[in-house]
Enzyme design. Structure first.
Site, PDB file in Angstrom:
ATOM      1  N   GLU A   1      47.472  35.794  38.969  1.00  0.00           N
ATOM      2  CA  GLU A   1      47.536  35.046  37.712  1.00  0.00           C
ATOM      3  C   GLU A   1      48.924  35.174  37.104  1.00  0.00           C
ATOM      4  O   GLU A   1      49.571  36.210  37.168  1.00  0.00           O
ATOM      5  CB  GLU A   1      46.455  35.543  36.750  1.00  0.00           C
ATOM      6  CG  GLU A   1      45.064  35.136  37.205  1.00  0.00           C
ATOM      7  CD  GLU A   1      43.995  35.527  36.208  1.00  0.00           C
ATOM      8  OE1 GLU A   1      44.210  35.346  35.007  1.00  0.00           O
ATOM      9  OE2 GLU A   1      42.947  36.010  36.648  1.00  0.00           O
TER      10      GLU A   1
ATOM     11  N   LEU B   1      46.729  46.760  46.991  1.00  0.00           N
ATOM     12  CA  LEU B   1      47.624  46.506  45.863  1.00  0.00           C
ATOM     13  C   LEU B   1      47.325  47.453  44.703  1.00  0.00           C
ATOM     14  O   LEU B   1      48.240  48.026  44.095  1.00  0.00           O
ATOM     15  CB  LEU B   1      47.481  45.048  45.411  1.00  0.00           C
ATOM     16  CG  LEU B   1      47.987  43.993  46.397  1.00  0.00           C
ATOM     17  CD1 LEU B   1      47.637  42.593  45.905  1.00  0.00           C
ATOM     18  CD2 LEU B   1      49.487  44.117  46.633  1.00  0.00           C
TER      19      LEU B   1
ATOM     20  N   GLY C   1      32.081  25.599  40.169  1.00  0.00           N
ATOM     21  CA  GLY C   1      32.759  26.622  39.383  1.00  0.00           C
ATOM     22  C   GLY C   1      34.138  26.172  38.951  1.00  0.00           C
ATOM     23  O   GLY C   1      35.018  25.964  39.777  1.00  0.00           O
TER      24      GLY C   1
ATOM     25  N   CYS D   1      39.799  41.165  39.427  1.00  0.00           N
ATOM     26  CA  CYS D   1      39.500  41.510  40.822  1.00  0.00           C
ATOM     27  C   CYS D   1      39.686  42.968  41.199  1.00  0.00           C
ATOM     28  O   CYS D   1      38.855  43.521  41.929  1.00  0.00           O
ATOM     29  CB  CYS D   1      40.350  40.646  41.755  1.00  0.00           C
ATOM     30  SG  CYS D   1      39.862  38.909  41.791  1.00  0.00           S
TER      31      CYS D   1
ATOM     32  N   GLU E   1      40.602  33.638  48.134  1.00  0.00           N
ATOM     33  CA  GLU E   1      41.833  33.309  47.410  1.00  0.00           C
ATOM     34  C   GLU E   1      42.670  34.573  47.260  1.00  0.00           C
ATOM     35  O   GLU E   1      42.152  35.675  47.117  1.00  0.00           O
ATOM     36  CB  GLU E   1      41.504  32.689  46.047  1.00  0.00           C
ATOM     37  CG  GLU E   1      40.601  33.511  45.130  1.00  0.00           C
ATOM     38  CD  GLU E   1      41.340  34.544  44.305  1.00  0.00           C
ATOM     39  OE1 GLU E   1      42.577  34.435  44.227  1.00  0.00           O
ATOM     40  OE2 GLU E   1      40.694  35.446  43.766  1.00  0.00           O
TER      41      GLU E   1
END
Length: 506
Positions: A185, A247, A32, A296, A181
């Site tokens: 970004e 978040l 990926g 996400c 992860e």
């Protein structure tokens, strides 16, 4: 054989054995070459010159882009890292099976989109690509391997993947690790260089702990040992979903407050500052906006909701579902504010959209609030003129014509909506062209350049009255009102023109 953990759930493991592994000429392969796989492997290659890192993907155009001067994704600092390592110990290839077979550690960083049909549609993660990758690893492997979950996956995915590998192992031993992860970004390279934590989850067996130590030794090249946390598999998998849910929850909380601020005359920035000064809360992720986006947050929360429902935890599922519902409400509320302010119709009116990426310093448009805002305005027959410094015209028009959740599938599987409204859309090369002749401006992405535009020039070239709607609270509204704009900012005291419109409160 290993250093004993100081705690049962989190500890630091076997650096000596891990270092022995790291010194054996390790080969890493990542399946990926997307937003996670590419930057993460580039940083590993930069920090571990003794390790050969291969990034593989079935998409020939994507791999060609990684091997070119124009990388397939925009991320500050990424270009320099890739060019420093590429061709030395960092390689991008479509030879998936050969390089997987040769690797000691295989990272799997494939898409895990939300299911669009069948059981769990609209909430559950589609693990089709993950399962396919696992079966391929089992089929081509000729030596023992550590298989690392890098994609965000539901809890217990490792167990399912482990079953696929062990039932097809041909005498080969596989150890499954979870290494989620936590990149943001726009700051991914900085996050990779100085991570708050690296989380590694593995089986609590001697073999599992040896695998954990091996992966820990890779990160130990540059990450302080105290920042490398180890847990069991399930805790690692759930930690990623939980982090994103927390978040997103903060963003929806301040956005909910922004609606109340507008109704009462309070200023959401002042409220957020006062709240954030409490050391128990802190100031981060308290910026009111048109809504959160990215690959996400929504996907992970919906996945969390589905897992809760499957475990009979309906009250917990409904709690987290409300985070997404508030986000949708915020986008809808913004569109209603635009339409109601402009005489309750935008039909045939040019509206400039400044920014299309879901946040500044990235070209990523996945789940960007711009898509829903544009759809809302297009539904009222607006004519949109869109400018974003990093998003191409093809990407914007593809996003606006795509069915929901299709964005996370490979491009050749993305079905375009036959009832597309993109005939009403133009994509232009700068903000001045976008705003020329417009009735209104919507600031959707907080690009720094939008703060420094010549708004007097823009005002002079717009239809009057000229409206500006700041969905990121980045503009100086007092100065804009002096120029002559009718203004709206999320959660700020309302312009008298806007305040007197009852439709805006709907």
């Amino acid at each position: 054989m290993f250093v004993r953990r100081t705690r049962r759930s989190v500890g630091m493991i076997g650096s000596r054995k891990g270092q022995e592994f790291a010194n054996m000429g390790v080969k890493i392969c990542c399946i990926g070459a997307g937003y996670v796989g590419g930057p993460t492997m580039a940083m590993i290659a930069l920090k571990c010159p003794d390790i050969e890192v291969n990034v593989v993907d079935i998409s020939k155009p994507r791999i060609a882009a990684w091997n070119s001067d124009e990388l397939p994704i925009y991320e500050p600092g990424l270009d320099e890292v890739v060019k420093q390592c590429r061709g030395k110990n960092l390689f991008f290839s479509t030879e998936v099976e050969r390089l997987v077979a040769e690797a000691d550690i295989v990272f799997v960083s494939v898409n895990t989109p939300t299911k669009t049909s069948g059981l769990g549609a609209g909430k559950a993660a589609d693990l089709t690509y993950w399962e396919s990758a696992a079966r391929m690893i089992a089929d081509v492997s000729k030596s023992d391997k550590i298989v690392v979950e890098k994609s965000t996956v539901p809890v217990k995915t490792a167990e399912a993947i482990e079953k696929i590998l062990t039932h097809n192992n041909k005498g080969i031993n596989f150890q499954i690790l979870s290494n989620p992860e936590f990149l943001a970004e726009g700051t991914a390279i900085e996050d990779l260089q100085k991570p708050d934590r690296v989380l590694i989850g593995g089986r609590e067996t001697p073999e599992g702990q040896k695998a954990v130590a091996a992966l820990k030794a890779v990160y130990a090249h540059w990450v302080p040992e105290e920042n490398i946390l180890t847990t069991n598999l399930w805790s690692a998998e759930l930690s990623k979903l939980a982090a994103n849910a927390f978040l997103a929850q903060r963003i929806s909380s301040i956005n909910a407050m922004s609606a109340l601020c507008e109704a009462t005359g309070a200023d959401v920035s002042e409220v957020a500052y006062a709240v954030g000064k409490d050391s128990r809360i802190g100031p981060k992720f308290l910026n009111a906006s048109v809504g959160f986006g990215g690959s996400c947050f929504q996907k992970d929360i919906l996945n969390l909701v589905y897992i809760c429902e499957c475990n009979g935890l309906m009250e917990v599922a409904n709690y987290w579902k409300q985070v997404v519902q508030i986000n949708d409400y915020q986008k809808t509320r913004f569109v209603r504010r635009v339409v109601s302010s402009m005489f309750n119709t935008v039909s045939g009116k040019k509206v400039a959209i400044l920014g299309f990426a879901f946040k500044k310093d990235t070209g990523d448009t996945r789940e960007t609030p711009a898509i829903d805002v544009c759809h809302g305005l297009l539904g009222d027959k607006a004519l949109l003129s869109i400018y974003d410094p990093q998003v191409t015209e093809d990407q914007i028009k593809r996003d606006l014509s795509m069915n929901k959740f299709d964005w996370d599938h490979p491009q050749h599987l993305q079905l375009q909506n036959p009832t597309s409204l993109t005939q009403q859309v133009s994509v232009v090369v700068d903000a001045y062209e976008a705003t020329k002749g417009a009735h209104g401006i919507c600031v959707i992405t907080e690009w720094d350049e939008f703060k420094n535009l010549d708004y007097q020039k823009i005002y002079d070239n717009m239809v009057k009255p000229a409206f500006i709607f700041d969905g990121r609270n980045v503009l100086n509204m007092e100065e804009l009102r002096k120029i002559g704009f009718i203004t709206y900012s999320i959660g700020k005291p309302l312009d008298p023109w806007v305040k007197d419109l009852p439709a805006a409160a709907n």
